[in-house]
Design an enzyme around this catalytic site. Sequence first.
Site, PDB file in Angstrom:
ATOM      1  N   SER A   1      -0.048   7.131  14.458  1.00 22.41           N
ATOM      2  CA  SER A   1      -1.389   7.141  13.879  1.00 22.41           C
ATOM      3  C   SER A   1      -1.378   6.580  12.451  1.00 22.41           C
ATOM      4  O   SER A   1      -2.147   5.675  12.109  1.00 22.41           O
ATOM      5  CB  SER A   1      -1.921   8.581  13.889  1.00 22.41           C
TER       6      SER A   1
ATOM      7  N   THR B   1      -9.566  10.744  -0.404  1.00 19.76           N
ATOM      8  CA  THR B   1      -9.789   9.778  -1.482  1.00 19.76           C
ATOM      9  C   THR B   1     -11.225   9.246  -1.480  1.00 19.76           C
ATOM     10  O   THR B   1     -11.846   9.090  -2.537  1.00 19.76           O
ATOM     11  CB  THR B   1      -8.776   8.625  -1.321  1.00 19.76           C
TER      12      THR B   1
ATOM     13  N   ARG C   1      -6.963  14.334  19.717  1.00 23.08           N
ATOM     14  CA  ARG C   1      -5.876  15.210  19.236  1.00 23.08           C
ATOM     15  C   ARG C   1      -6.431  16.373  18.438  1.00 23.08           C
ATOM     16  O   ARG C   1      -5.947  17.500  18.534  1.00 23.08           O
ATOM     17  CB  ARG C   1      -4.898  14.403  18.379  1.00 23.08           C
TER      18      ARG C   1
ATOM     19  N   ASP D   1       0.841  -1.203   0.000  1.00 24.33           N
ATOM     20  CA  ASP D   1       0.000   0.000   0.000  1.00 24.33           C
ATOM     21  C   ASP D   1       0.871   1.246   0.000  1.00 24.33           C
ATOM     22  O   ASP D   1       2.092   1.180   0.209  1.00 24.33           O
ATOM     23  CB  ASP D   1      -0.951  -0.004   1.201  1.00 24.33           C
ATOM     24  N   LYS D   2       0.183   2.371  -0.218  1.00 23.14           N
ATOM     25  CA  LYS D   2       0.816   3.685  -0.187  1.00 23.14           C
ATOM     26  C   LYS D   2       0.058   4.543   0.812  1.00 23.14           C
ATOM     27  O   LYS D   2      -1.167   4.406   0.957  1.00 23.14           O
ATOM     28  CB  LYS D   2       0.697   4.300  -1.586  1.00 23.14           C
ATOM     29  N   HIS D   3       0.770   5.429   1.499  1.00 25.36           N
ATOM     30  CA  HIS D   3       0.080   6.446   2.299  1.00 25.36           C
ATOM     31  C   HIS D   3       0.647   7.806   1.912  1.00 25.36           C
ATOM     32  O   HIS D   3       1.854   7.971   1.803  1.00 25.36           O
ATOM     33  CB  HIS D   3       0.299   6.207   3.791  1.00 25.36           C
ATOM     34  N   SER D   4      -0.257   8.759   1.715  1.00 30.75           N
ATOM     35  CA  SER D   4       0.189  10.130   1.475  1.00 30.75           C
ATOM     36  C   SER D   4      -0.164  10.955   2.703  1.00 30.75           C
ATOM     37  O   SER D   4      -1.236  10.773   3.291  1.00 30.75           O
ATOM     38  CB  SER D   4      -0.529  10.688   0.245  1.00 30.75           C
TER      39      SER D   4
ATOM     40  N   LYS E   1      -2.564   2.486  11.446  1.00 33.61           N
ATOM     41  CA  LYS E   1      -3.699   2.235  10.529  1.00 33.61           C
ATOM     42  C   LYS E   1      -3.240   1.438   9.312  1.00 33.61           C
ATOM     43  O   LYS E   1      -3.885   0.488   8.904  1.00 33.61           O
ATOM     44  CB  LYS E   1      -4.288   3.566  10.060  1.00 33.61           C
ATOM     45  N   LYS E   2      -2.125   1.850   8.724  1.00 30.63           N
ATOM     46  CA  LYS E   2      -1.685   1.177   7.490  1.00 30.63           C
ATOM     47  C   LYS E   2      -1.297  -0.276   7.769  1.00 30.63           C
ATOM     48  O   LYS E   2      -1.560  -1.156   6.956  1.00 30.63           O
ATOM     49  CB  LYS E   2      -0.511   1.938   6.869  1.00 30.63           C
TER      50      LYS E   2
END
Length: 429
Positions: free
Chosen positions: A183, A120, A168, A80-83, A187-188
């Site tokens: 965080s 997204t 937060r 996967d990718k996270h931005s 999640k990822k």
Amino acid sequence: MLPASVIAVKRDGRELSDEEIRFFVQGFTDGRVADYQMSAMAMAIFLKGMTPREIATLTSEMLHSGTTLTWPDDGNLRVDKHSTGGIGDKISLILAPLLAECGLQNPMLSGRGLGATGGTLDKLEAIPGYRTNLSLTEIQSLTQSIGCVITGASDELAPADRRLYALRDVTATVPTIPLLTSSIMSKKLTEGLDALVLDVKFGSGAFMKTRELATQLAHSLVRTGKRMNVRTTALLTDMNQPLGRMCGNAVEVLESIDVLKGGGPNDVRLLTIELCAELLISTGVDPDLEAARLRCQRLLDNGSAYERFCRMIRAQGGNPEARLSIAMATELTAERSGVVAAINTEALGLAIIAMGGGRRKMGDPIDHSVGLEMLVRLGDRVAAGTPIVRVFSNQPESFRNDIQQAITIDDTGIGPPLIVDRICGDDIQ
Ligand code: URA
């Protein structure tokens, strides 16, 4: 152990033991640690920081506060990718089917708009019928049959992060590296991944305004991934102007489809290919970046990534051929001649929210038809009266000033490079 004593350890700037972190996160998840105690801890972490070991333990505890996705031992690799988020960032819509077409499965759990940045899930919901609330069973079965899904995270995944994030958000403790890292990574990593790539953005449209802060975050994310045995790399990318031309929801879906069909703006295509190539290298599918890039280019240009996108949309209840509704278009023009020297990208994101394309508060409905098309980029020379932005809104006059003021034209601007650094586990202790 008493919650107040554990808070005091961090308040006094000392290192928390693994047991203390475990006690605190487990207690927060099952109610033995109250919200106000977790808020005090978040502020203590904000002020005193955490070591890499503490960050890794916090991430692991948050990850295990709920269930995780599990996969059969079938030889398939999940990535996967996270931005970290930006304006016009539509990469996920293109990357998920491209990865699937490369033979890598992508169970992508995405979010909604946060601050000025778009989300997204909000973009994909511009497609009639598209479901972003897949169950865990659906995520698992569609990832295996289609190769990718893009959906929201369910309540069972990293519940400690969901609750901590809400605290937060209202206690001014979002922008701090230990809490951002735990965080994002908790999640990822619920997705049960073999490899992860991070797009860490800096600049006027990013959470991290400076390259230095983004570099620190990228190092922390990659280091934590490595400690948790997931091959992790990061690209440091510029968000001093929107990514691509389109910003909004339906308009970004249309631009993503252009890229999936081999066209679209260069920066969107380039960044998608580079992120995909990172994962092809991390998983050993391709021997080097050049081979990986060529594979990605071919799968975009021959239409197969687009075909995969259509399969994913249909599998999630959407109609990829539906005509998306777009609001009335109006062009705003340059008030003087010169060079596009600066873009307040965050202000453009906020203008889209004001048009109804994002939420002012949780639960607000979204108008998917509004948005912006950037007709200029940093460094472009323009003459007075040249169109610089196309606004998609039925009341464009209400937003004209904010949008026009976000774009500075003077005599000096130059265009920045898009990708400025690459950070991989080997670079990090
Ligand atoms: N996105 C996340 O997932 N977590 C944060 O803390 C900030 C942005």
